[in-house]
Design a protein around this motif. Sequence first.
Motif, short mmCIF file in Angstrom:
data_model
loop_
_atom_site.label_atom_id
_atom_site.label_comp_id
_atom_site.label_asym_id
_atom_site.label_seq_id
_atom_site.Cartn_x
_atom_site.Cartn_y
_atom_site.Cartn_z
N ALA A 127 6.80 -0.88 -2.16
CA ALA A 127 6.97 -1.65 -1.05
C ALA A 127 6.28 -1.24 0.59
N GLY A 128 5.63 -1.50 1.05
CA GLY A 128 5.20 -1.12 2.90
C GLY A 128 6.14 -1.61 3.89
N GLY A 129 5.31 -3.04 4.02
CA GLY A 129 4.61 -4.25 5.19
C GLY A 129 3.64 -3.28 5.15
N SER A 130 3.65 -2.95 6.88
CA SER A 130 2.13 -2.65 7.25
C SER A 130 2.44 -1.32 6.89
N THR A 131 3.08 -0.71 6.22
CA THR A 131 2.56 0.97 5.84
C THR A 131 2.56 0.87 5.01
N PRO A 132 1.74 1.55 4.40
CA PRO A 132 0.77 1.52 2.80
C PRO A 132 2.38 2.15 2.42
N ALA A 133 2.42 1.16 0.83
CA ALA A 133 2.72 1.38 -0.25
C ALA A 133 2.74 2.86 -0.22
N ARG A 134 3.87 3.53 -1.07
CA ARG A 134 4.14 4.50 -2.32
C ARG A 134 4.85 4.62 -3.69
N LEU A 135 3.44 6.18 -3.82
CA LEU A 135 4.25 6.10 -5.21
C LEU A 135 4.85 7.20 -5.40
N PHE A 136 6.39 7.59 -5.76
CA PHE A 136 7.39 8.84 -5.71
C PHE A 136 7.40 8.82 -7.42
#
Length: 496
Positions: free
Chosen positions: A58-67
């Motif tokens: 999850a990123g909140g106001s930052t985009p969520a990311r997949l690693f």
Amino acid sequence: MRWLLLCLLPATAWAEPRFEPRPLPMDHVYTGEWEHFVGGGVAVLDCNGDGFDDLFMAGGSTPARLFVNTSVERGDVTFDLGAFDALTGVTGAYPLDIDSDGHLDLAVMRVGANLLLQGDGDCGFRDASSDWGFAGGTRWTTAFSATWEAGADWPTLAFGNYVDRDDPDGPFEACDVNEIHRHDGQRYVMQPLAPGFCALSMLFSDWNRDGTQDLRVSNDRHYYVSGGSEQMWAMPELTLQQGEGWEPISIWGMGIASRDLTGDGRPEVVLTSMGDQLMQIAAAEGYKAAPFSIGTYAQRPYMGDDGRPSTGWHAEFGDVDNDGRADLFIAKGNVDQMPGLAMRDPNNLLIQQTDGTFVESGDVAGIGSTARGRGASLADFNRDGLLDIIVVNRRAPAELYQNVTKAAGNWVTITLRKPGANTAAIGAWVELRSNGRHQLQELTVGGGHGSGRAGAAHFGIGAAEMAEFRVLWPDGTQSAWTTISADVRAVSSKDQ
């Protein structure tokens, strides 16, 4: 009391756990204003079927990311950035196979419309909410859990909501209602759960071992202020428990960790909060608070010069030194700038001793970060049998720690598979015996703080070279005992 059962078992000295930081391919920070003071979870799942766990943050106001995991077995833990469409407002996510097609999906919590993302088995995800008849709403969602009710082809989904942002008299005493979504064969039908007391964690668990997973909700009294409490909703009727072994308590509830520590077949529970982290021991009727001497209350920082009370978020049990006793990790961090609480608030790594008490090892283990921790998970990212740690932080980069403990004990993992619905057998119990020690784990979806892991049940077995296990499946049937060698990954499949 019953947790002292473990002190009667043979004792073996193991090396102190050690962790080393590992880089992610880019800094990922959970950001945002007051709607993202809470949340910040991570979903751990093998999204491409290669046997290595991947990360959705999850990123909140930052985009969520997949690693995507690129580790070599027993080598250094490494990840690459995966492809994922920009999605903001995410507070957390939980992996589960919603449509029972054998590929893990994601239930994504957001400030705004929650989403059900279908996995394609190759780390690709698409929004299947509409296809599956799910309406995500517009609330501020901060908790989630799921279970398969008896005979159901689709999981029952619980979403916990925080403050009602549309209440003009809020935010205090303006907690929103929570939601249960049940599938009727065509679509998901939502039923509100009221009253709501600002949920920050939920967990379906068979806490009283009657064969049904009931819904525990941990709530934040910062906003319900008074008149609220922790809650237990009995399934399938969804009646709010009062008495009958359930004693409501009021805390600043942030996260739930659940694990049977005594071998009696019922899970103990840790509820994170501001100040004391509350351990509850399963008793003859309901739960009793563990004594302070058990060592899990972790109410103040154990390093640094900040003596103000701690703030606990994600909590999770896992045997990090493989000695056969579950340890406890707690992510810590100030909400933002709350002056009455510690600003330098290190994460806890509480190692269970032979007498059932816990000793702080976060400083010597190397995981005592004082960033504002939020969601987290314990998982074996490089398949060496040792549980590693991932932590999502608010206003600071996420932190990845590889477990490099020397002279750790032996281990086994057990993955469950079943045909038809509920492919991962959520609701099952795995029972393991080794070297006179008895361990049980319940397969659940939920708990923690915005964070969940899908996959194998991991057991440390100490010096034992062999173990035996059996499975109590969700339908109540029980498998025969199966012998397994140490350091082996077993898959147990249910017959039709």
